[in-house]
Design a protein around this motif. Structure first.
Motif, PDB file in Angstrom:
ATOM      1  N   SER A 166      55.480  -4.642  24.820  1.00  0.00           N
ATOM      2  CA  SER A 166      55.395  -4.393  23.411  1.00  0.00           C
ATOM      3  C   SER A 166      56.312  -3.174  23.339  1.00  0.00           C
ATOM      4  O   SER A 166      56.584  -2.270  23.992  1.00  0.00           O
ATOM      5  N   VAL A 167      57.034  -3.226  21.984  1.00  0.00           N
ATOM      6  CA  VAL A 167      58.029  -2.275  21.792  1.00  0.00           C
ATOM      7  C   VAL A 167      57.662  -1.841  20.264  1.00  0.00           C
ATOM      8  O   VAL A 167      57.406  -2.389  19.312  1.00  0.00           O
ATOM      9  N   MET A 168      57.690  -0.431  20.046  1.00  0.00           N
ATOM     10  CA  MET A 168      57.623   0.423  19.015  1.00  0.00           C
ATOM     11  C   MET A 168      58.833   1.072  18.516  1.00  0.00           C
ATOM     12  O   MET A 168      59.242   1.749  19.361  1.00  0.00           O
ATOM     13  N   ARG A 169      59.183   0.620  17.152  1.00  0.00           N
ATOM     14  CA  ARG A 169      60.278   1.539  16.667  1.00  0.00           C
ATOM     15  C   ARG A 169      59.704   2.775  15.830  1.00  0.00           C
ATOM     16  O   ARG A 169      58.854   2.464  14.938  1.00  0.00           O
ATOM     17  N   CYS A 170      60.335   3.877  16.110  1.00  0.00           N
ATOM     18  CA  CYS A 170      60.008   5.106  15.416  1.00  0.00           C
ATOM     19  C   CYS A 170      61.173   5.752  14.477  1.00  0.00           C
ATOM     20  O   CYS A 170      62.225   5.363  14.827  1.00  0.00           O
ATOM     21  N   GLY A 171      60.904   6.298  13.352  1.00  0.00           N
ATOM     22  CA  GLY A 171      61.711   7.041  12.828  1.00  0.00           C
ATOM     23  C   GLY A 171      62.223   6.438  11.568  1.00  0.00           C
ATOM     24  O   GLY A 171      61.802   5.196  11.290  1.00  0.00           O
ATOM     25  N   ARG A 172      63.037   6.555  10.671  1.00  0.00           N
ATOM     26  CA  ARG A 172      63.946   6.227   9.659  1.00  0.00           C
ATOM     27  C   ARG A 172      65.089   5.413   9.972  1.00  0.00           C
ATOM     28  O   ARG A 172      65.642   5.485  11.092  1.00  0.00           O
ATOM     29  N   GLY A 173      65.804   4.901   8.963  1.00  0.00           N
ATOM     30  CA  GLY A 173      67.157   4.327   9.225  1.00  0.00           C
ATOM     31  C   GLY A 173      68.179   5.049   9.409  1.00  0.00           C
ATOM     32  O   GLY A 173      68.010   6.435   9.454  1.00  0.00           O
ATOM     33  N   GLY A 174      69.375   4.495   9.859  1.00  0.00           N
ATOM     34  CA  GLY A 174      70.459   5.358   9.940  1.00  0.00           C
ATOM     35  C   GLY A 174      70.406   5.889  11.456  1.00  0.00           C
ATOM     36  O   GLY A 174      69.712   5.359  12.144  1.00  0.00           O
ATOM     37  N   GLY A 187      61.866  11.332  15.889  1.00  0.00           N
ATOM     38  CA  GLY A 187      61.865  12.057  17.385  1.00  0.00           C
ATOM     39  C   GLY A 187      60.955  11.023  18.178  1.00  0.00           C
ATOM     40  O   GLY A 187      59.773  10.873  17.851  1.00  0.00           O
ATOM     41  N   LEU A 188      61.610  10.881  19.598  1.00  0.00           N
ATOM     42  CA  LEU A 188      60.648  10.267  20.463  1.00  0.00           C
ATOM     43  C   LEU A 188      60.160  11.146  21.546  1.00  0.00           C
ATOM     44  O   LEU A 188      60.776  12.411  21.528  1.00  0.00           O
ATOM     45  N   ILE A 189      59.068  10.954  22.396  1.00  0.00           N
ATOM     46  CA  ILE A 189      58.533  11.994  23.356  1.00  0.00           C
ATOM     47  C   ILE A 189      58.673  10.988  24.626  1.00  0.00           C
ATOM     48  O   ILE A 189      58.277   9.923  24.580  1.00  0.00           O
ATOM     49  N   GLY A 190      59.416  11.796  25.499  1.00  0.00           N
ATOM     50  CA  GLY A 190      59.530  10.935  26.707  1.00  0.00           C
ATOM     51  C   GLY A 190      60.086  12.178  27.988  1.00  0.00           C
ATOM     52  O   GLY A 190      60.917  12.891  27.762  1.00  0.00           O
ATOM     53  N   VAL A 201      57.479   0.149  25.072  1.00  0.00           N
ATOM     54  CA  VAL A 201      58.651   0.968  24.950  1.00  0.00           C
ATOM     55  C   VAL A 201      58.659   1.416  23.596  1.00  0.00           C
ATOM     56  O   VAL A 201      58.342   0.803  22.423  1.00  0.00           O
ATOM     57  N   PHE A 202      59.059   2.716  23.476  1.00  0.00           N
ATOM     58  CA  PHE A 202      59.104   3.464  22.361  1.00  0.00           C
ATOM     59  C   PHE A 202      60.793   3.760  21.856  1.00  0.00           C
ATOM     60  O   PHE A 202      61.181   4.101  22.873  1.00  0.00           O
ATOM     61  N   SER A 203      60.967   3.153  20.855  1.00  0.00           N
ATOM     62  CA  SER A 203      62.689   3.269  20.588  1.00  0.00           C
ATOM     63  C   SER A 203      63.034   3.792  19.157  1.00  0.00           C
ATOM     64  O   SER A 203      62.121   3.370  18.190  1.00  0.00           O
ATOM     65  N   CYS A 204      63.889   4.459  19.007  1.00  0.00           N
ATOM     66  CA  CYS A 204      64.474   4.833  17.807  1.00  0.00           C
ATOM     67  C   CYS A 204      64.881   3.785  16.981  1.00  0.00           C
ATOM     68  O   CYS A 204      65.619   2.676  17.329  1.00  0.00           O
TER      69      CYS A 204
END
Length: 530
Positions: free
Chosen positions: A474-482, A487-490, A442-445
């Motif tokens: 497995s979960v990957m968090r992408c990007g900055r706070g707030g 950007g995620l690709i899906g 899983v890729f998540s903001c």
């Protein structure tokens, strides 16, 4: 039980031998498979289905952390077909991590190493589910010399190793020239993916593509050329079939190692890698009896439109250090009056209610993008590209980034809890129909990792956890706070397959492959032949 003259292990039945081999570490398992033909056959039965093994280490020592996660993922039988390592904690050594993992897994295994904002995975030492979210953004720090490193909550590494029978895997980079005109070689990138897939499977569209882009990568254009969701509306399958699963994240710094040494450009004076794709293609020479491994991608979107459609009337680019902004004035659809930034934002806040004025705003710009791959005929793809709204005044509306032209139509978008929850429920319903699931990524903001966002922890990954309890994830968090994200690709290949006719008949563009404030779920299933 058959008795032989030699006695000992030769007296073991295949069931008992299979039970023993299934408990061996990966290296011992590989050695056992070489003992005899009968042992090789039993070993193949042990590792007959796809497998994702992952582990996380919070050890601050890079060498020790790598050893812990590698020992953990190799503690049971697995043949590494690919690996992804994510470092968290700004001062992790990316180059050393990549080197150590490549040495452990072998140079023929494609490996991608990057930084991540946060992760959820199984702890390599305690063997329990662990969530880590980096609680500091170094991009917001003016003076790193005065920064107290003890404020970083965690540092460490997560390692994902995958075994995918019936598929071949390769790491293919998107190159950018180091000399003028400094352009990314998008055509070459797409052709390399198609050529690789055709060489190993006889089909130019692979089973799946997991992409890792740098912060400057032109991912919108890349994804449109690869057959992003928007292109289905215009020309159907452009460069890749709609069944090809596409997911990943624009993650920032990364390194990669390809199994084909000619693709490795470390130290090149001509190119650098702006993005890299792990490409999964069906193996046309797979052994008899090996089933089919499939990737299924579902999305939980995070933005909903607000207000009417506008049209950019005047556009001006402003460069400040390394950042580029666009100032624009616009008119509402059907009205000739030109509005400045104050007027535009005030009208949008009226639509939202001023209690929501502090929420991050985006604009989605509808574009016609010219695409061609190699000698193929040029086609136009309708795309929806998102930009962050930075503010507005009498000079105009300030937008982060470039690429907006006069005459481009756009709408405002905001993050909305109800729409996020609804899209999570939709993803749950899509995933519940997938059978024989072996693992997931899983890729998540990063913004969605805050428990206050949903009111409870792990709600963002509940579509996977509730549908597939006990399945490796497995979960990957992408990007900055707030609410802002890199950007995620899906591309929702499940929805595209189910609604292809409906999508082709729709005249309005859907959300492009690049997602904001979103979560992308990938599950891997396996079906036996026949």
């Amino acid at each position: 039980m058959k008795r032989g003259k030699e006695g000992g292990v030769d007296l073991l039945s295949e069931d008992v031998l299979q039970n023993i081999l299934s408990r061996l570490p990966a290296l011992s398992y590989a050695s056992a498979a070489c003992v005899s033909r009968s042992w090789c056959r039993v070993a193949a039965a042990v590792l007959s289905r796809p497998k994702i093994a992952s582990a996380i280490s919070l050890n601050p020592s890079c060498e020790d952390a790598v050893k812990e996660v590698v020992d953990s993922v190799l503690s049971r039988p697995i043949r590494p077909h690919f690996a992804y390592a994510a470092c968290f904690g700004e001062f992790s050594d990316l180059e050393l991590t990549q080197k150590l993992i490549t040495k452990k897994l072998g140079s023929a295994t494609p490996v991608v190493t990057s930084f991540t904002r946060g992760t959820i995975d199984s702890d390599a030492i305690r063997e329990e589910f662990t969530e880590v979210n980096r609680n500091f953004d170094f991009e917001d720090c003016d003076d790193l010399d005065d920064f107290d490193l003890t404020t970083i909550r965690d540092q460490g590494i997560v390692l994902i190793v995958g075994f995918v029978p019936g598929l071949k895997v390769e790491a293919i980079p998107l190159l950018r020239e180091l000399e003028e005109p400094y352009i990314p070689l998008i055509d070459k990138f797409v052709m390399d993916i198609r050529d690789y897939s055709a060489a190993v499977s006889g089909c130019t569209s692979p089973t799946g593509i997991v992409m890792f882009g740098g912060t400057g990568a032109d991912m919108e254009h890349v994804l449109d050329e690869m057959g992003g969701y928007c292109s289905i509306l215009c020309v159907g399958d452009y460069a890749m079939s709609t069944e090809t699963a596409i997911l990943g994240g624009r993650i920032g710094r990364f390194m990669y190692r390809s199994g084909d040494d000619s693709r490795n450009i470390s130290g090149s004076l001509k190119y650098y890698a702006e993005a890299v794709a792990l490409v999964f293609a069906r193996d046309s020479e797979k052994p008899q009896g090996v089933g089919e491994t499939q990737f299924h991608v579902a999305l939980s979107t995070g933005l909903e439109p607000v207000g009417p459609t506008h049209k950019a009337v005047s556009v001006k680019l402003v460069f400040n250090m390394s950042e580029c902004s666009t100032w624009l004035n616009a008119s509402k659809e059907g009205i000739n009056e030109v509005l400045d930034g104050h007027r535009i934002l005030n009208d949008i806040y009226d639509e939202m209610g001023y209690g929501n004025a502090s929420r991050r705003l985006f604009i989605g710009v509808t574009k016609q993008i010219k695409c061609s791959i190699g000698p193929e005929k040029v086609r136009w793809v309708t795309a929806l590209e998102f930009y962050v709204v930075q503010g507005g005044n009498e000079k105009g509306l300030r937008i982060k980034g470039s690429g907006i032209k006069e005459g481009d139509p756009f709408r405002f978008y905001r993050s909305d809890y109800d729409s996020v929850l609804s899209s999570c429920n939709r993803a749950f319903e899509e995933l519940r129909n997938v059978k024989q699931v072996c693992g997931g990524i899983v890729f998540s903001c990063y913004s969605r990792s805050d428990p206050t966002f949903f009111g409870r922890s792990s709600a963002d990954i509940s579509p996977f956890l509730e549908n597939f309890p006990g399945v490796p994830l497995s979960v990957m968090r992408c990007g900055r706070g707030g609410l802002i994200s890199s950007g995620l690709i899906g591309r929702d290949n499940m929805r595209a397959a189910a609604n292809r006719q409906e999508v082709q008949e729709d005249s309005s563009p859907l959300c492009s492959c690049l997602r904001y404030c979103a979560t992308v779920y990938m599950v891997m299933s396996y079906t036996l032949e026949g």
